[in-house]
Design an enzyme around this catalytic site. Structure first.
Site, PDB file in Angstrom:
ATOM      1  N   ASP A  58       0.845  -1.190   0.000  1.00 58.09           N
ATOM      2  CA  ASP A  58       0.000   0.000   0.000  1.00 58.09           C
ATOM      3  C   ASP A  58       0.883   1.244   0.000  1.00 58.09           C
ATOM      4  O   ASP A  58       1.875   1.320   0.729  1.00 58.09           O
ATOM      5  CB  ASP A  58      -0.920   0.018   1.218  1.00 58.09           C
ATOM      6  N   LEU A  89      -0.041   4.120   1.039  1.00 60.39           N
ATOM      7  CA  LEU A  89      -0.420   4.960   2.182  1.00 60.39           C
ATOM      8  C   LEU A  89      -0.637   6.414   1.764  1.00 60.39           C
ATOM      9  O   LEU A  89      -0.034   7.340   2.302  1.00 60.39           O
ATOM     10  CB  LEU A  89       0.603   4.866   3.321  1.00 60.39           C
ATOM     11  N   THR A  90      -1.511   6.586   0.775  1.00 58.13           N
ATOM     12  CA  THR A  90      -1.992   7.926   0.463  1.00 58.13           C
ATOM     13  C   THR A  90      -2.942   8.355   1.579  1.00 58.13           C
ATOM     14  O   THR A  90      -3.081   7.652   2.586  1.00 58.13           O
ATOM     15  CB  THR A  90      -2.732   7.933  -0.885  1.00 58.13           C
ATOM     16  N   PHE A 130      -6.791  -4.066  -4.931  1.00 55.39           N
ATOM     17  CA  PHE A 130      -7.711  -3.053  -4.411  1.00 55.39           C
ATOM     18  C   PHE A 130      -7.183  -1.641  -4.646  1.00 55.39           C
ATOM     19  O   PHE A 130      -7.917  -0.672  -4.430  1.00 55.39           O
ATOM     20  CB  PHE A 130      -7.891  -3.215  -2.901  1.00 55.39           C
ATOM     21  N   SER A 184     -10.432   6.510  -5.175  1.00 57.52           N
ATOM     22  CA  SER A 184     -11.810   6.032  -5.290  1.00 57.52           C
ATOM     23  C   SER A 184     -12.903   7.054  -4.983  1.00 57.52           C
ATOM     24  O   SER A 184     -14.085   6.704  -5.060  1.00 57.52           O
ATOM     25  CB  SER A 184     -12.011   4.831  -4.345  1.00 57.52           C
ATOM     26  N   THR A 240     -15.798  -1.295  -9.626  1.00 55.56           N
ATOM     27  CA  THR A 240     -16.985  -0.616  -9.112  1.00 55.56           C
ATOM     28  C   THR A 240     -18.145  -0.690 -10.093  1.00 55.56           C
ATOM     29  O   THR A 240     -17.939  -0.816 -11.308  1.00 55.56           O
ATOM     30  CB  THR A 240     -16.659   0.867  -8.837  1.00 55.56           C
ATOM     31  N   ASP A 241     -19.366  -0.573  -9.569  1.00 56.05           N
ATOM     32  CA  ASP A 241     -20.536  -0.517 -10.445  1.00 56.05           C
ATOM     33  C   ASP A 241     -20.630   0.814 -11.178  1.00 56.05           C
ATOM     34  O   ASP A 241     -21.381   0.944 -12.155  1.00 56.05           O
ATOM     35  CB  ASP A 241     -21.819  -0.771  -9.656  1.00 56.05           C
ATOM     36  N   GLU A 242     -19.860   1.807 -10.743  1.00 56.05           N
ATOM     37  CA  GLU A 242     -19.956   3.128 -11.362  1.00 56.05           C
ATOM     38  C   GLU A 242     -19.483   3.139 -12.817  1.00 56.05           C
ATOM     39  O   GLU A 242     -19.792   4.074 -13.560  1.00 56.05           O
ATOM     40  CB  GLU A 242     -19.189   4.159 -10.537  1.00 56.05           C
ATOM     41  N   TYR A 248     -13.428   9.558 -11.922  1.00 54.12           N
ATOM     42  CA  TYR A 248     -13.148   8.334 -11.162  1.00 54.12           C
ATOM     43  C   TYR A 248     -13.624   7.093 -11.907  1.00 54.12           C
ATOM     44  O   TYR A 248     -12.857   6.152 -12.141  1.00 54.12           O
ATOM     45  CB  TYR A 248     -13.821   8.393  -9.787  1.00 54.12           C
ATOM     46  N   LYS A 261     -11.552   3.877 -13.605  1.00 60.16           N
ATOM     47  CA  LYS A 261     -11.776   2.470 -13.245  1.00 60.16           C
ATOM     48  C   LYS A 261     -12.202   1.658 -14.462  1.00 60.16           C
ATOM     49  O   LYS A 261     -11.808   0.494 -14.618  1.00 60.16           O
ATOM     50  CB  LYS A 261     -12.819   2.365 -12.139  1.00 60.16           C
ATOM     51  N   LYS A 285     -16.513   9.552   3.113  1.00 60.30           N
ATOM     52  CA  LYS A 285     -17.651   8.855   2.510  1.00 60.30           C
ATOM     53  C   LYS A 285     -18.896   9.028   3.368  1.00 60.30           C
ATOM     54  O   LYS A 285     -18.832   9.310   4.572  1.00 60.30           O
ATOM     55  CB  LYS A 285     -17.314   7.367   2.326  1.00 60.30           C
ATOM     56  N   ASN A 313     -29.860   8.229  -0.644  1.00 56.51           N
ATOM     57  CA  ASN A 313     -28.919   8.819   0.306  1.00 56.51           C
ATOM     58  C   ASN A 313     -29.652   9.378   1.525  1.00 56.51           C
ATOM     59  O   ASN A 313     -29.171   9.282   2.659  1.00 56.51           O
ATOM     60  CB  ASN A 313     -28.113   9.934  -0.369  1.00 56.51           C
ATOM     61  N   GLY A 373     -22.588  16.267 -12.401  1.00 52.91           N
ATOM     62  CA  GLY A 373     -22.709  14.956 -13.023  1.00 52.91           C
ATOM     63  C   GLY A 373     -23.082  13.834 -12.075  1.00 52.91           C
ATOM     64  O   GLY A 373     -22.734  12.671 -12.315  1.00 52.91           O
TER      65      GLY A 373
END
Length: 349
Positions: free
Chosen positions: A32, A34-35, A80, A84, A133-135, A158, A162, A197, A257, A292
């Site tokens: 990783d 580590l951002t 992973f 994101s 992702t589903d996006e 994003y 992906k 998030k 949401n 968007g």
């Protein structure tokens, strides 16, 4: 013993996956960078564990990745590693292309070279699993759900990055024969999520009695998936998925949401009422929508259920209650994050 190289393993979903896998007797090498969203303290329970090695580094560092592959000889790589957060991609798309596209390309090339040099039996057993992702599928209307055949139509920097990484993974299978698997998941929630998030941000602001910002009318719909269920799905795909295939992973829990925020408010009011006794849903504040903003996502996970027997074990209500309880019991973890550079200025969805 199974050995995995897990990239992005100090992030939210990656860390949950690492903790779960090691607990079940898998040896894991975590890589990783580590951002800002990577948190090595999440992996503190594994600090001296004989079956876990942590390495700080970039998936695009081909020399480092090659060294780790040669040294630890993993049976699979689970990727992973990704930038994101949609909001951040709007502010600065270049970082998303660098990590999600260029970084994934470097990782794929390193893994291809490692895989090509393996003995025949090891070559047949090796897997590269890419978590997406589903996006990438874009936005739905009021009806229907994303399947593995849904055309890609990403709408944010994003999701576009992906989508590009997904296509690279597919291309490395069809061009070089690399034995790949891809999973596309819906919105995850659960322990150890970075508090930009929606779920952890609302929990923290609601605990403090602060306004709870909700984009637009709050009626954007997502399919909510408990992170532990997602990790189990990934492991099942890794174990029994067909090479070259994609599997959608969803929680079968569509909520707006606004519904999510109201659920969190009710759970916190029950567990830790505000001093003045006010209902926290009165703190909901509608703010300007982001550019968007996709209206609705929904996942059809039927393929994963039919072919591999996976189903989520948590309902939305049980998973969210567990999540709220975890954050209440683990405020020191949250405070360590907030003591860094992040100041809860964003709202994800």
């Amino acid at each position: 013993m199974t050995v995995l190289l897990v990239t992005g393993g100090a992030g939210f979903i990656g860390a949950n996956f690492v903790l779960q896998a090691v607990a079940d007797g898998v040896r894991v090498v975590t890589l990783d960078k580590l951002t800002y969203a990577g948190n090595v303290t999440t992996l503190a329970p594994l600090e001296r564990h004989r079956d876990h090695v942590f390495v700080r580094g970039d998936i695009g560092d081909r020399a480092l990745v090659a060294q780790l592959l040669a040294q630890h000889r993993p049976d699979a790589v689970v990727n992973f590693a990704a930038e994101s957060h949609v909001d951040r991609s709007i502010d600065g798309p270049a970082a998303f292309v660098e990590t999600n596209v260029v970084g994934t390309l470097g990782l794929l090339e390193s893994c291809r070279d490692y895989w090509t040099a393996l003995a025949l039996q090891e070559r047949r057993a090796f897997r590269f699993l890419h978590v997406s992702t589903d996006e990438v599928y874009g936005s739905l209307g009021d009806e229907g759900a994303f399947t593995e055949q849904t055309p890609y139509a990403p709408n944010s920097p994003y999701s576009a990055s992906k989508a590009a990484s997904d296509h690279l993974v597919r291309a490395f299978h069809h061009t070089y024969g690399l034995p790949v698997l891809t999973t596309n998941c819906s919105n995850n929630y659960g322990p150890y999520q970075f508090p930009e998030k929606l779920v952890p941000l609302v929990i923290q602001k609601a605990l403090a009695g602060e306004p709870l910002p909700v984009y637009g009318d709050g009626l954007n719909v997502r399919d909510w998936l408990y992170v532990g269920d997602h990790c189990q799905a990934i492991r099942q795909v890794l174990k029994a998925g067909s090479v070259g295939e994609t599997y959608n992973v969803g929680g079968n829990a569509e909520r707006t949401n606004l519904d999510v925020v109201r659920t969190i408010c009710a759970l916190l009011d029950e567990r830790q009422p505000l001093a003045n006794g006010a209902a926290r849903n009165k703190l909901i504040t509608h703010v300007k929508d982001r550019p968007g903003h996709d209206r609705r996502y929904a996942i059809d996970a039927g393929k994963l259920r039919r072919e591999l027997g996976w189903r989520p074990t948590h309902t939305f209500d049980s998973g969210m209650a567990f999540t709220v309880d975890w954050y209440l019991a683990n405020q020191p973890w949250i405070q360590r994050v907030l003591d860094g550079s992040y100041r809860m200025e964003r709202l994800g969805s």
